[in-house]
Design a protein around this motif. Structure first.
Motif, PDB file in Angstrom:
ATOM      1  N   THR A  55     -15.687   5.921 -16.489  1.00 14.82           N
ATOM      2  CA  THR A  55     -15.565   5.955 -15.274  1.00 14.82           C
ATOM      3  C   THR A  55     -14.746   5.891 -13.933  1.00 14.82           C
ATOM      4  N   ALA A  56     -14.051   4.990 -14.237  1.00 15.95           N
ATOM      5  CA  ALA A  56     -12.760   5.630 -13.017  1.00 15.95           C
ATOM      6  C   ALA A  56     -12.485   7.805 -12.555  1.00 15.95           C
ATOM      7  N   LEU A  57     -12.352   7.815 -14.128  1.00 14.50           N
ATOM      8  CA  LEU A  57     -12.152   9.952 -14.207  1.00 14.50           C
ATOM      9  C   LEU A  57     -13.914  10.315 -13.294  1.00 14.50           C
ATOM     10  N   ASP A  58     -15.372   9.980 -13.500  1.00 14.96           N
ATOM     11  CA  ASP A  58     -15.820  10.535 -12.813  1.00 14.96           C
ATOM     12  C   ASP A  58     -16.164   9.964 -11.382  1.00 14.96           C
ATOM     13  N   LEU A  59     -15.172   8.822 -10.420  1.00 23.95           N
ATOM     14  CA  LEU A  59     -15.421   8.299  -9.563  1.00 23.95           C
ATOM     15  C   LEU A  59     -14.002   9.160  -8.800  1.00 23.95           C
ATOM     16  N   TYR A  60     -13.094   9.517  -9.653  1.00 24.73           N
ATOM     17  CA  TYR A  60     -11.913  10.975  -9.378  1.00 24.73           C
ATOM     18  C   TYR A  60     -12.445  11.949  -8.975  1.00 24.73           C
ATOM     19  N   MET A  61     -13.457  12.365 -10.048  1.00 21.78           N
ATOM     20  CA  MET A  61     -14.670  13.452  -9.451  1.00 21.78           C
ATOM     21  C   MET A  61     -15.289  13.337  -8.349  1.00 21.78           C
ATOM     22  N   ALA A  62     -15.474  12.345  -7.969  1.00 24.10           N
ATOM     23  CA  ALA A  62     -16.508  12.582  -6.574  1.00 24.10           C
ATOM     24  C   ALA A  62     -15.204  12.577  -5.780  1.00 24.10           C
ATOM     25  N   ALA A  63     -14.513  11.373  -5.824  1.00 20.68           N
ATOM     26  CA  ALA A  63     -13.750  11.238  -4.685  1.00 20.68           C
ATOM     27  C   ALA A  63     -12.802  11.473  -5.103  1.00 20.68           C
ATOM     28  N   PRO A  64     -11.458  12.142  -5.316  1.00 21.13           N
ATOM     29  CA  PRO A  64     -10.233  11.891  -5.371  1.00 21.13           C
ATOM     30  C   PRO A  64      -9.179  11.342  -4.739  1.00 21.13           C
ATOM     31  N   TRP A  65      -9.645  10.664  -3.930  1.00 18.86           N
ATOM     32  CA  TRP A  65      -8.793   9.645  -3.228  1.00 18.86           C
ATOM     33  C   TRP A  65      -9.300   8.357  -3.602  1.00 18.86           C
ATOM     34  N   VAL A  66     -10.039   7.926  -4.746  1.00 22.50           N
ATOM     35  CA  VAL A  66     -10.104   6.827  -5.568  1.00 22.50           C
ATOM     36  C   VAL A  66      -8.797   5.805  -5.652  1.00 22.50           C
ATOM     37  N   MET A  67      -7.848   6.062  -6.028  1.00 26.19           N
ATOM     38  CA  MET A  67      -6.758   6.028  -7.178  1.00 26.19           C
ATOM     39  C   MET A  67      -5.458   5.235  -4.752  1.00 26.19           C
ATOM     40  N   LEU A  68      -5.756   6.337  -4.676  1.00 25.30           N
ATOM     41  CA  LEU A  68      -5.165   5.925  -3.026  1.00 25.30           C
ATOM     42  C   LEU A  68      -5.633   4.392  -2.354  1.00 25.30           C
ATOM     43  N   ALA A  69      -7.172   4.383  -2.349  1.00 22.93           N
ATOM     44  CA  ALA A  69      -8.097   3.627  -1.551  1.00 22.93           C
ATOM     45  C   ALA A  69      -7.577   2.147  -2.444  1.00 22.93           C
ATOM     46  N   ALA A  70      -7.184   2.142  -3.956  1.00 27.23           N
ATOM     47  CA  ALA A  70      -7.235   1.366  -4.760  1.00 27.23           C
ATOM     48  C   ALA A  70      -5.652   0.522  -4.714  1.00 27.23           C
ATOM     49  N   ARG A  71      -4.521   1.324  -4.212  1.00 28.66           N
ATOM     50  CA  ARG A  71      -3.437   0.774  -3.706  1.00 28.66           C
ATOM     51  C   ARG A  71      -3.248   0.549  -2.674  1.00 28.66           C
ATOM     52  N   THR A  72      -4.418   1.316  -1.770  1.00 30.47           N
ATOM     53  CA  THR A  72      -4.061   0.836  -0.344  1.00 30.47           C
ATOM     54  C   THR A  72      -4.785  -0.896  -0.068  1.00 30.47           C
ATOM     55  N   ASN A  73      -5.283  -1.345  -0.758  1.00 34.80           N
ATOM     56  CA  ASN A  73      -6.183  -2.228  -0.422  1.00 34.80           C
ATOM     57  C   ASN A  73      -5.409  -3.370  -0.945  1.00 34.80           C
ATOM     58  N   ARG A  74      -4.805  -2.692  -2.611  1.00 35.01           N
ATOM     59  CA  ARG A  74      -3.674  -3.747  -3.277  1.00 35.01           C
ATOM     60  C   ARG A  74      -2.166  -4.272  -2.250  1.00 35.01           C
ATOM     61  N   TRP A  75      -2.266  -2.976  -1.369  1.00 34.92           N
ATOM     62  CA  TRP A  75      -0.769  -2.660  -0.016  1.00 34.92           C
ATOM     63  C   TRP A  75      -1.329  -4.043   0.614  1.00 34.92           C
ATOM     64  N   PHE A  76      -2.401  -3.889   1.036  1.00 32.71           N
ATOM     65  CA  PHE A  76      -2.998  -4.696   1.883  1.00 32.71           C
ATOM     66  C   PHE A  76      -2.485  -6.361   1.749  1.00 32.71           C
ATOM     67  N   THR A  77      -2.940  -7.282   0.272  1.00 29.03           N
ATOM     68  CA  THR A  77      -2.525  -8.095   0.020  1.00 29.03           C
ATOM     69  C   THR A  77      -1.036  -8.465   0.457  1.00 29.03           C
ATOM     70  N   GLU A  78       0.157  -8.080   0.320  1.00 23.97           N
ATOM     71  CA  GLU A  78       0.950  -8.467   0.704  1.00 23.97           C
ATOM     72  C   GLU A  78       1.366  -7.877   2.604  1.00 23.97           C
ATOM     73  N   VAL A  79       0.550  -7.093   2.841  1.00 23.76           N
ATOM     74  CA  VAL A  79       0.732  -7.964   4.186  1.00 23.76           C
ATOM     75  C   VAL A  79      -0.114  -8.941   4.480  1.00 23.76           C
ATOM     76  N   ALA A  80      -1.377  -8.926   4.337  1.00 21.19           N
ATOM     77  CA  ALA A  80      -1.701 -10.236   4.518  1.00 21.19           C
ATOM     78  C   ALA A  80      -0.751 -11.705   4.148  1.00 21.19           C
ATOM     79  N   THR A  81      -0.041 -11.443   3.016  1.00 19.39           N
ATOM     80  CA  THR A  81       0.338 -12.764   2.366  1.00 19.39           C
ATOM     81  C   THR A  81       1.088 -12.821   3.078  1.00 19.39           C
ATOM     82  N   ASP A  82       1.917 -11.519   3.493  1.00 20.08           N
ATOM     83  CA  ASP A  82       3.433 -11.834   4.318  1.00 20.08           C
ATOM     84  C   ASP A  82       2.972 -12.404   5.626  1.00 20.08           C
ATOM     85  N   THR A  83       1.762 -11.940   6.249  1.00 17.92           N
ATOM     86  CA  THR A  83       1.523 -12.175   8.042  1.00 17.92           C
ATOM     87  C   THR A  83       1.274 -13.792   7.605  1.00 17.92           C
ATOM     88  N   VAL A  84       0.091 -14.505   6.448  1.00 18.45           N
ATOM     89  CA  VAL A  84      -0.259 -16.326   6.611  1.00 18.45           C
ATOM     90  C   VAL A  84       1.204 -17.059   6.415  1.00 18.45           C
TER      91      VAL A  84
END
Length: 282
Positions: free
Chosen positions: A43-72
């Protein structure tokens, strides 16, 4: 760590759980994790073939957890609720907060819960609880003794709902659940949400949705207005409801997941952190 018994253990889930992809495990593949199965990797490979940014998007979302936690944390938050926590993947929320802060992880996926039971840091010094629950049953979930026993409802609670709501496609049920959550939260509490949207990359997000549906996983991107409504009348902090890639990390202490620079179209999700005030509309 206090571990609430999972509905089933990994060995009891049955073959179907491993024969078909699960959204948390596909996300784990996109983050580079290894505790996945061939169906998830396909499934992940098919997602990557449709939208090569999906891995970067996942990491960016994960990074925001750190931003949000530090903010609160800078606002004095000392109690944390993670709705739809997903598979453990360091740094988890309890690694980002002071060790004596209660952290309650909730997820409805039995595989996530079984992994959490075996992998989250056991016992002191972490004050961590794992609970089986569906955010669509919000009122029942918030009455659970594991929740009420972990939190002082006279003090603010920081709630994380990151990349969770898109996997709940019933708009009415999600709206009602978020309203119940906002009503329950004490004044001063914060609500942090990230959510997939087609507004920032219409064509490829549509293709991503099609890939997920082809593999039997429903996903519901929402508009900025629809996502904004989940915050009710809470007061937004920082950059407000903005593309997750553009949410400023200025003045935070993010450490682990700072991503490669991503355009809004390469991480097509909105993110926001908002606080419940004395004057907030529910």
């Amino acid at each position: 760590m206090t571990t609430i018994p999972c509905p089933v253990g990994l060995e009891e889930l049955g073959p179907d759980h491993f024969a078909f992809p699960r959204a948390p495990r596909v996300y784990e593949v996109l983050l580079g994790g290894t505790e996945t199965y061939q169906c998830d990797r396909d499934t992940a490979l098919d997602l990557y073939m449709a939208a090569p940014w999906v891995m970067l998007a996942a990491r960016t979302n994960r990074w925001f957890t750190e931003v949000a936690t530090d903010t609160v944390l800078r606002r004095g938050a000392r109690q944390f609720l993670d709705l739809g926590c997903g598979l453990p993947n360091r740094p988890d929320l309890h690694h980002l907060v002071p060790r004596d802060c209660p952290v309650v992880y909730i997820d409805r996926d039995p595989g996530v819960l079984a992994h959490a039971k075996s992998r989250l840091d056991p016992g002191p010094p972490y004050a961590t609880t794992v609970l089986a629950g569906d955010l669509l049953d919000m009122e029942e979930l918030l009455r659970a003794p594991e929740v009420t026993g972990s939190f002082d409802l006279a003090q603010p609670i920081a709630v994380t709902v990151h990349d969770v709501l898109p996997w709940n496609t019933d708009d009415t049920a999600v709206t009602d659940a978020m309203a119940a959550l906002r009503a329950w939260l004490p004044v001063g509490s914060t609500l942090s949400i990230t959510h997939l949207t087609a507004e920032l990359n219409p064509r490829q997000v549509s293709e991503v949705v099609s890939v997920y549906e082809h593999h039997g996983i429903g996903v519901r991107p929402r508009s900025r207005a629809e996502i904004g409504a989940f915050f009710g009348g809470f007061a937004h902090l920082g950059d407000g409801l903005a593309a997750v890639s553009r949410w400023s990390a200025h003045g935070t202490n993010v450490r682990h997941f700072t991503p490669y620079p991503a355009s809004a179209s390469d991480a097509p999700a909105f993110a926001g952190i908002a606080v419940k005030t004395d004057h907030s509309r529910r």
